[in-house]
Design a protein around this motif. Structure first.
Motif, PDB file in Angstrom:
ATOM      1  N   LEU A  61     -27.339 -48.049 -55.888  1.00 43.09           N
ATOM      2  CA  LEU A  61     -26.981 -48.276 -54.950  1.00 43.09           C
ATOM      3  C   LEU A  61     -28.170 -48.046 -54.122  1.00 43.09           C
ATOM      4  CD1 LEU A  61     -24.366 -45.735 -54.112  1.00 43.09           C
ATOM      5  CD2 LEU A  61     -24.410 -48.405 -53.440  1.00 43.09           C
ATOM      6  N   GLU A  62     -29.803 -46.743 -54.625  1.00 40.45           N
ATOM      7  CA  GLU A  62     -31.119 -47.359 -54.122  1.00 40.45           C
ATOM      8  C   GLU A  62     -31.998 -48.094 -54.605  1.00 40.45           C
ATOM      9  OE1 GLU A  62     -31.647 -43.241 -55.682  1.00 40.45           O
ATOM     10  OE2 GLU A  62     -30.518 -41.916 -53.658  1.00 40.45           O
ATOM     11  N   SER A  63     -31.749 -49.521 -55.329  1.00 40.59           N
ATOM     12  CA  SER A  63     -32.264 -50.325 -55.931  1.00 40.59           C
ATOM     13  C   SER A  63     -31.952 -51.484 -55.163  1.00 40.59           C
ATOM     14  CB  SER A  63     -31.663 -50.633 -57.099  1.00 40.59           C
ATOM     15  OG  SER A  63     -31.081 -50.917 -57.243  1.00 40.59           O
ATOM     16  N   ILE A  64     -30.760 -51.234 -54.437  1.00 37.82           N
ATOM     17  CA  ILE A  64     -30.148 -52.986 -53.751  1.00 37.82           C
ATOM     18  C   ILE A  64     -31.554 -52.909 -52.527  1.00 37.82           C
ATOM     19  CG2 ILE A  64     -27.722 -52.964 -54.144  1.00 37.82           C
ATOM     20  CD1 ILE A  64     -27.589 -52.237 -51.286  1.00 37.82           C
ATOM     21  N   PRO A  65     -31.229 -54.469 -51.961  1.00 33.05           N
ATOM     22  CA  PRO A  65     -32.709 -54.568 -51.123  1.00 33.05           C
ATOM     23  C   PRO A  65     -32.385 -53.677 -49.585  1.00 33.05           C
ATOM     24  CG  PRO A  65     -31.723 -56.659 -52.137  1.00 33.05           C
ATOM     25  CD  PRO A  65     -30.719 -55.820 -52.873  1.00 33.05           C
ATOM     26  N   GLU A  66     -31.204 -53.317 -49.417  1.00 35.02           N
ATOM     27  CA  GLU A  66     -31.626 -52.336 -47.828  1.00 35.02           C
ATOM     28  C   GLU A  66     -30.945 -50.999 -47.894  1.00 35.02           C
ATOM     29  OE1 GLU A  66     -27.924 -54.863 -48.174  1.00 35.02           O
ATOM     30  OE2 GLU A  66     -29.662 -55.269 -49.180  1.00 35.02           O
ATOM     31  N   ALA A  67     -30.997 -50.721 -49.138  1.00 33.63           N
ATOM     32  CA  ALA A  67     -31.262 -49.217 -49.622  1.00 33.63           C
ATOM     33  C   ALA A  67     -31.687 -48.263 -48.096  1.00 33.63           C
ATOM     34  CB  ALA A  67     -31.314 -48.731 -50.691  1.00 33.63           C
ATOM     35  N   GLU A  68     -33.159 -48.506 -47.845  1.00 33.14           N
ATOM     36  CA  GLU A  68     -33.319 -47.599 -46.938  1.00 33.14           C
ATOM     37  C   GLU A  68     -33.010 -47.898 -45.897  1.00 33.14           C
ATOM     38  OE1 GLU A  68     -37.300 -51.077 -44.977  1.00 33.14           O
ATOM     39  OE2 GLU A  68     -37.008 -49.415 -46.239  1.00 33.14           O
ATOM     40  N   ASP A  69     -31.801 -48.737 -45.528  1.00 34.49           N
ATOM     41  CA  ASP A  69     -31.289 -48.729 -44.324  1.00 34.49           C
ATOM     42  C   ASP A  69     -30.055 -47.370 -44.816  1.00 34.49           C
ATOM     43  OD1 ASP A  69     -32.529 -50.506 -43.070  1.00 34.49           O
ATOM     44  OD2 ASP A  69     -31.637 -52.261 -44.271  1.00 34.49           O
ATOM     45  N   TYR A  70     -29.184 -46.667 -45.199  1.00 31.36           N
ATOM     46  CA  TYR A  70     -28.559 -45.858 -45.790  1.00 31.36           C
ATOM     47  C   TYR A  70     -28.691 -44.746 -45.700  1.00 31.36           C
ATOM     48  CZ  TYR A  70     -26.436 -50.662 -45.744  1.00 31.36           C
ATOM     49  OH  TYR A  70     -26.942 -52.051 -45.577  1.00 31.36           O
ATOM     50  N   ASN A  71     -28.148 -43.681 -45.158  1.00 31.68           N
ATOM     51  CA  ASN A  71     -28.468 -43.043 -46.272  1.00 31.68           C
ATOM     52  C   ASN A  71     -26.715 -42.423 -47.203  1.00 31.68           C
ATOM     53  OD1 ASN A  71     -30.290 -41.464 -45.107  1.00 31.68           O
ATOM     54  ND2 ASN A  71     -29.032 -40.859 -43.419  1.00 31.68           N
ATOM     55  N   PHE A  72     -27.096 -42.469 -48.553  1.00 30.50           N
ATOM     56  CA  PHE A  72     -26.296 -41.771 -48.976  1.00 30.50           C
ATOM     57  C   PHE A  72     -25.326 -40.605 -49.508  1.00 30.50           C
ATOM     58  CE2 PHE A  72     -27.928 -45.835 -50.470  1.00 30.50           C
ATOM     59  CZ  PHE A  72     -27.051 -46.336 -50.628  1.00 30.50           C
ATOM     60  N   ILE A  73     -23.840 -40.499 -49.414  1.00 34.81           N
ATOM     61  CA  ILE A  73     -24.359 -38.693 -49.181  1.00 34.81           C
ATOM     62  C   ILE A  73     -22.753 -38.465 -50.411  1.00 34.81           C
ATOM     63  CG2 ILE A  73     -22.937 -37.007 -47.421  1.00 34.81           C
ATOM     64  CD1 ILE A  73     -24.105 -38.683 -45.145  1.00 34.81           C
ATOM     65  N   PHE A  81     -25.797 -52.045 -63.809  1.00 39.53           N
ATOM     66  CA  PHE A  81     -27.290 -52.841 -64.057  1.00 39.53           C
ATOM     67  C   PHE A  81     -27.127 -53.982 -64.822  1.00 39.53           C
ATOM     68  CE2 PHE A  81     -29.619 -52.947 -67.868  1.00 39.53           C
ATOM     69  CZ  PHE A  81     -31.029 -52.813 -67.880  1.00 39.53           C
ATOM     70  N   LEU A  82     -25.765 -54.819 -65.340  1.00 40.78           N
ATOM     71  CA  LEU A  82     -26.007 -55.960 -65.650  1.00 40.78           C
ATOM     72  C   LEU A  82     -26.153 -56.983 -64.732  1.00 40.78           C
ATOM     73  CD1 LEU A  82     -24.214 -54.535 -68.081  1.00 40.78           C
ATOM     74  CD2 LEU A  82     -23.255 -56.370 -68.759  1.00 40.78           C
ATOM     75  N   PHE A  83     -26.296 -57.121 -63.701  1.00 34.68           N
ATOM     76  CA  PHE A  83     -25.733 -57.629 -62.504  1.00 34.68           C
ATOM     77  C   PHE A  83     -27.098 -57.664 -61.701  1.00 34.68           C
ATOM     78  CE2 PHE A  83     -20.927 -57.646 -61.979  1.00 34.68           C
ATOM     79  CZ  PHE A  83     -20.829 -59.120 -62.354  1.00 34.68           C
ATOM     80  N   ASP A  84     -27.432 -56.517 -61.866  1.00 33.01           N
ATOM     81  CA  ASP A  84     -28.859 -55.922 -61.175  1.00 33.01           C
ATOM     82  C   ASP A  84     -30.676 -56.832 -62.022  1.00 33.01           C
ATOM     83  OD1 ASP A  84     -30.945 -54.628 -59.814  1.00 33.01           O
ATOM     84  OD2 ASP A  84     -31.160 -53.967 -61.175  1.00 33.01           O
ATOM     85  N   SER A  85     -29.955 -56.467 -63.340  1.00 32.22           N
ATOM     86  CA  SER A  85     -30.673 -57.292 -64.182  1.00 32.22           C
ATOM     87  C   SER A  85     -30.867 -58.999 -64.491  1.00 32.22           C
ATOM     88  CB  SER A  85     -30.957 -56.935 -66.129  1.00 32.22           C
ATOM     89  OG  SER A  85     -30.334 -55.614 -66.378  1.00 32.22           O
ATOM     90  N   VAL A  86     -29.738 -59.513 -64.293  1.00 33.49           N
ATOM     91  CA  VAL A  86     -29.732 -61.342 -64.296  1.00 33.49           C
ATOM     92  C   VAL A  86     -29.619 -62.052 -62.712  1.00 33.49           C
ATOM     93  CG1 VAL A  86     -27.822 -62.469 -65.162  1.00 33.49           C
ATOM     94  CG2 VAL A  86     -28.786 -60.871 -66.539  1.00 33.49           C
ATOM     95  N   ASP A  87     -28.751 -61.419 -62.364  1.00 33.44           N
ATOM     96  CA  ASP A  87     -28.202 -61.839 -60.933  1.00 33.44           C
ATOM     97  C   ASP A  87     -29.660 -61.067 -60.035  1.00 33.44           C
ATOM     98  OD1 ASP A  87     -26.793 -63.395 -62.027  1.00 33.44           O
ATOM     99  OD2 ASP A  87     -24.814 -62.367 -61.274  1.00 33.44           O
ATOM    100  N   GLY A  88     -30.347 -60.536 -59.879  1.00 33.32           N
ATOM    101  CA  GLY A  88     -31.160 -59.426 -59.301  1.00 33.32           C
ATOM    102  C   GLY A  88     -30.312 -58.208 -58.154  1.00 33.32           C
ATOM    103  N   VAL A  89     -29.314 -58.286 -58.769  1.00 35.20           N
ATOM    104  CA  VAL A  89     -29.434 -57.225 -57.379  1.00 35.20           C
ATOM    105  C   VAL A  89     -26.676 -56.718 -58.290  1.00 35.20           C
ATOM    106  CG1 VAL A  89     -27.399 -58.325 -55.858  1.00 35.20           C
ATOM    107  CG2 VAL A  89     -28.401 -56.633 -55.349  1.00 35.20           C
ATOM    108  N   LEU A 104     -25.439 -61.914 -51.089  1.00 33.07           N
ATOM    109  CA  LEU A 104     -26.097 -62.490 -52.412  1.00 33.07           C
ATOM    110  C   LEU A 104     -26.599 -63.069 -52.868  1.00 33.07           C
ATOM    111  CD1 LEU A 104     -21.933 -62.472 -54.214  1.00 33.07           C
ATOM    112  CD2 LEU A 104     -23.893 -60.317 -53.896  1.00 33.07           C
ATOM    113  N   PRO A 105     -27.539 -63.043 -53.319  1.00 35.75           N
ATOM    114  CA  PRO A 105     -28.710 -63.796 -53.884  1.00 35.75           C
ATOM    115  C   PRO A 105     -28.562 -65.093 -54.883  1.00 35.75           C
ATOM    116  CG  PRO A 105     -29.474 -61.802 -54.674  1.00 35.75           C
ATOM    117  CD  PRO A 105     -28.030 -61.798 -54.844  1.00 35.75           C
TER     118      PRO A 105
END
Length: 434
Positions: A19-31, A304-312, A329-330
């Protein structure tokens, strides 16, 4: 801009890192609303106890509740549905969740709109000794509880003796998941068709054959979208999974047919504003497409699969939906790699784990194999048959996530990692009892 508070049901470090690897992660607190360990430790307990704990934590939280998400199977899916409804957040109605999760009721719904794409099925009571009056199907077929996951208590039946043996195992362990599920069903004001079949019920289904895959999608404002199909590769001569691999090798025309089947069933059950995944079989010889099951969540195994191949990671899609936004989505296949897989390293024989790879060994492997992730599932001293929620025919030792540029690269990397991982096992006859 003030960060939004996103509560995670089934919080675990690995998926939160995704979750913290997605582009807008800095906009969220994951609790953490409920941790993964609380969810799993809660198995066999009424869902109400977990729900009360979650509500208490939300009520005592000093801040806004902007979204509630979860990417694990039951009870996370139901908890998230109840909580989003309670707090007026985007989510799926409980009834739609049950029409996915209750295997028999799901088949009844599927039979109404896609009858040509489902197996033969019958419901039966595993505690009825006169089972022949319940199951009219001739072997071979599969039996499983109406509520399960990860092929837990699923057995292939080739003879009456197989049925009797499998039934004994099911009788012994079925209550662990199905009793709290049944308690939940009967506590809510739901349609009769969702309450008349008790939780301690099983379903028998005719065999499915061919290549297996999982279609990942979501529904936004009642419109169904599909964003990827992953191949589920099985071990040779076994029903156990060897790996999940993306992108799929299934022909594009067949993928499009699966998408059309998916739109029919998801609209029919009233599913909305959430992710889902559907498992299919495609028989290349007959051309037949058959649906195995619907899961009312996206698969965290595929992130992980989508992150590696599709970028997110596909976690982003659920996050967007939970915040009331249409997912953005990208461009597909815009990631660093052309191929990715989650390998499930297994053994088919029981025993005691006497050694697992050390932290130093894993660090060395990771240093030499960039972007590969190894998650150990077995621990030293564990008896494999006592590990929770394994499938009925094997024991999973580790999950290994590997990105690659092509199929050969993928397999070479896996073989290299496996040659460096050091698991040791002892058998009962090897251990002297003093």
């Amino acid at each position: 801009m003030k960060k939004k508070n996103v509560f995670v049901v089934g919080y675990d470090d690995f998926n939160v890192s995704m979750l913290e690897s997605i582009p807008e992660a800095e906009d969220y607190n994951f609790i953490s609303l409920l941790s993964f360990h609380e969810i799993r430790d809660g198995d066999g307990k009424p869902i109400e106890s977990l729900l009360k704990k979650a509500v208490s934590r939300i009520e005592s939280f000093d801040g806004s509740v902007d979204a509630i998400i979860g990417y694990w199977d039951y009870p996370v899916t139901l908890l998230a549905s109840i909580l989003t409804e309670k707090y007026g957040l985007p989510g799926v109605p409980v009834e739609s969740i049950l029409k996915c999760e209750h295997k028999y009721l799901s088949r009844l719904e599927q039979a109404k709109v896609i009858p040509e794409h489902i197996p033969l099925f019958e419901v039966f009571d595993p505690f009825n000794d006169n089972y022949m009056s319940d199951v009219k199907m001739l072997p071979p077929y599969w039996i499983k509880p109406i509520k399960s996951f990860s092929s837990y208590l699923a057995y292939r039946i080739n003879s009456d003796l197989d049925f009797i043996d499998a039934r004994e195992e099911i009788r012994r362990y079925i209550g662990k998941v199905t009793e709290p599920f049944e308690d939940f069903i009967h506590q809510y004001d739901l349609p009769e068709e969702l309450t008349k079949n008790k939780g301690k019920t099983c379903i028998a289904e005719s065999l499915l054959s061919g290549s297996m895959c999982t279609l990942e999608g979501y529904v936004y404002n009642n419109e169904v979208f599909v964003y990827g199909i992953i191949d589920s590769v099985r071990e040779t001569d076994s029903s156990s999974f060897s790996r999940y691999e993306y992108p799929s090798k299934i022909p594009q025309k067949i993928q499009e047919e699966m998408e059309e089947i998916t739109r029919k069933i998801m609209k029919h059950i009233g599913y909305n504003n959430n992710t889902f995944n559907i498992e299919f079989f495609y028989n290349q010889t007959s051309g037949k497409i058959t649906m195995l099951e619907i899961n009312p969540r996206h698969s965290q195994s595929h992130a992980f699969l989508f992150d590696s191949v599709d970028g997110v990671a596909n976690h982003k899609i659920q996050l967007d939906l939970a915040l009331g936004k249409k997912p953005e989505l990208p461009e597909k296949f815009s990631g660093k790699y052309k191929k990715a897989a989650k390998f499930m390293t297994r053994t088919f024989e029981d025993g005691f784990i006497t050694k697992v790879p050390s932290y130093r060994e894993l660090k060395k492997i990771n240093k030499e194999n960039k972007d590969i992730i190894i998650k150990l599932l077995a621990t030293e001293g564990t008896r494999l048959s006592q590990m929770s929620y394994q499938d009925s025919y094997s024991y999973e030792l580790a999950d290994i996530y590997i990105p690659a540029q092509d199929e050969n690269d993928l397999i070479e990397k896996y073989n290299k990692v496996i040659s460096e991982i050091d698991f040791k096992r002892a058998f009962e006859n090897d251990i002297s009892i003093v």
